[in-house]
Design an enzyme around this catalytic site. Structure first.
Site, PDB file in Angstrom:
ATOM      1  N   ARG A  39       2.364  -2.003  -5.929  1.00 53.70           N
ATOM      2  CA  ARG A  39       2.664  -0.822  -6.724  1.00 53.70           C
ATOM      3  C   ARG A  39       1.393   0.000  -6.882  1.00 53.70           C
ATOM      4  O   ARG A  39       0.321  -0.535  -7.134  1.00 53.70           O
ATOM      5  CB  ARG A  39       3.228  -1.205  -8.101  1.00 53.70           C
ATOM      6  CG  ARG A  39       4.647  -1.736  -8.062  1.00 53.70           C
ATOM      7  CD  ARG A  39       5.640  -0.624  -7.702  1.00 53.70           C
ATOM      8  NE  ARG A  39       7.024  -1.107  -7.626  1.00 53.70           N
ATOM      9  CZ  ARG A  39       7.611  -1.513  -6.526  1.00 53.70           C
ATOM     10  NH1 ARG A  39       6.927  -1.517  -5.389  1.00 53.70           N
ATOM     11  NH2 ARG A  39       8.865  -1.911  -6.533  1.00 53.70           N
ATOM     12  N   HIS A  94       4.339   3.863   1.874  1.00 49.29           N
ATOM     13  CA  HIS A  94       5.242   2.888   1.243  1.00 49.29           C
ATOM     14  C   HIS A  94       6.265   2.373   2.261  1.00 49.29           C
ATOM     15  O   HIS A  94       7.465   2.357   2.013  1.00 49.29           O
ATOM     16  CB  HIS A  94       5.950   3.520   0.044  1.00 49.29           C
ATOM     17  CG  HIS A  94       6.349   2.530  -1.003  1.00 49.29           C
ATOM     18  ND1 HIS A  94       6.254   2.784  -2.348  1.00 49.29           N
ATOM     19  CD2 HIS A  94       6.854   1.274  -0.900  1.00 49.29           C
ATOM     20  CE1 HIS A  94       6.691   1.737  -3.029  1.00 49.29           C
ATOM     21  NE2 HIS A  94       7.055   0.807  -2.169  1.00 49.29           N
ATOM     22  N   GLU A 112       2.686   8.671  -6.347  1.00 51.86           N
ATOM     23  CA  GLU A 112       3.340   8.892  -5.053  1.00 51.86           C
ATOM     24  C   GLU A 112       4.709   9.541  -5.142  1.00 51.86           C
ATOM     25  O   GLU A 112       5.238  10.019  -4.141  1.00 51.86           O
ATOM     26  CB  GLU A 112       3.485   7.557  -4.314  1.00 51.86           C
ATOM     27  CG  GLU A 112       4.501   6.609  -4.925  1.00 51.86           C
ATOM     28  CD  GLU A 112       4.600   5.286  -4.169  1.00 51.86           C
ATOM     29  OE1 GLU A 112       5.727   4.906  -3.830  1.00 51.86           O
ATOM     30  OE2 GLU A 112       3.569   4.657  -3.908  1.00 51.86           O
TER      31      GLU A 112
END
Length: 328
Positions: free
Chosen positions: A233, A294, A262
């Site tokens: 994360r 990601h 993000e």
């Protein structure tokens, strides 16, 4: 289950999401929306009994109130993380379920890929040779064999990453506030891990306790020239402190698949955006940073499992009210 197909609203849809949901879905009328779930898009869930959002969709009190008013009974997250959910607002009003694990191998393998790319300058060599530049200057790395890797978080992904590292002949130390019993690797305190490790890899969830776990103070306890990996994360790392450490050499390189701010950028094409996040722009421009969008989870196996478990969560609820994989 009734022959009537329940209506489900699916938010933040990408083509790779639809592939497996379309193949595996038998019981639902799924309406796919490219929009993220936000206060402005709640109306798209009107008439649906469940929504399927993703990790960067908004699930704060305003959205949850709106979903409840629209008659939505379940939030079926198609991800493991749920730090974007206001659990207090949802409690007793709307069921929230998730996919607790889809492919820990995907994330662990990608993490090692980031380390190899960063260390051996594979990304730089790729672009050089495309320009017919075959110089080796500036491409020197180091042997992973014999190096110490500190793994923070020893859930399924962390354990698999540890096994991968051991396959490279690396020494492993681990930290987790909830250590495994009978683990075949040594646990140390966070301070010891920071002090001993040549490479530090984050594999822990985002909680109030772990937010900005990597900050100016913890970075000061690390070895000079450490490599940092984060495929968990973004908010585990304080970006400004990381940038400073990359500039002054305390951190020699960072392999990042996540970023703390993000939400407005990742999973989208923002190449034409003029007003950009300053910190993100600086990190992307650093020669000792490999930053991806990601994507560590993104394998066919993981996407299949995400669709399968999400649909099983919905099946259990609509068959007899059973709530599987509930977010506590």
């Amino acid at each position: 289950m009734s022959e009537k197909k329940e209506r489900i609203a699916f938010f933040d849809t990408k083509p790779y999401d639809r592939k497996w949901f379309d193949q595996l879905n038998q019981h639902y009328h799924i309406k796919y929306y490219e929009h993220k779930l936000t206060p402005d898009s709640i109306s798209l869930a009107q008439g649906c009994r469940a929504v399927i959002p993703f990790v960067n969709d908004t699930l704060d009190k305003t959205v949850i109130d709106g979903l409840c008013d629209a008659g939505v009974e379940m939030i079926a997250l198609r991800c493991a993380g749920y730090n974007n959910v206001d659990r207090n607002a949802a409690a007793g009003r709307i069921a929230v379920v998730r996919v607790p694990g889809y492919s820990p191998y995907a994330v662990a393998e990608f993490t090692m890929g980031l380390l190899l790319t960063l260390n051996r300058k594979i990304h730089k060599a790729y672009f050089r040779t495309r320009d017919f530049n075959f110089s080796l200057n500036g491409l020197v790395g180091f042997d992973l064999h014999g190096r110490t890797v500190g793994v923070i978080g020893t859930g399924k992904i962390g354990q698999i990453f540890i096994r991968i590292c051991r396959g490279f002949g690396m020494n492993v130390v681990a930290y987790d506030p909830y250590p495994l019993k009978d683990a075949d690797f040594p646990y140390v305190s966070l301070e010891e891990l920071l002090h001993q490790s040549d490479i530090i890899s984050l594999h822990c969830p985002l909680t109030e306790q772990s937010k900005h776990l990597i900050n100016a103070d913890t970075i000061a306890q690390m070895k000079d020239g450490v490599y940092l990996l984060n495929t968990s994360r973004g908010m585990l790392v304080e970006s400004e402190a990381l940038l400073d450490a990359l500039k002054n050499g305390r951190i020699a390189g960072a392999g990042l698949d996540v970023y703390e701010e993000e939400t407005e950028f990742f999973f989208e094409d923002r190449s034409e955006m003029v007003k950009r996040d300053t910190l993100l722009s600086l990190l992307v421009s650093m020669p000792n940073v490999v930053l991806t969008s990601h994507q560590a989870f993104l394998t066919n196996e993981a996407l299949h499992n995400i669709a399968q478990v999400t649909l099983e969560n919905l099946d259990a609820y609509f068959q007899d009210g059973t709530i599987l994989n509930q977010v506590q």
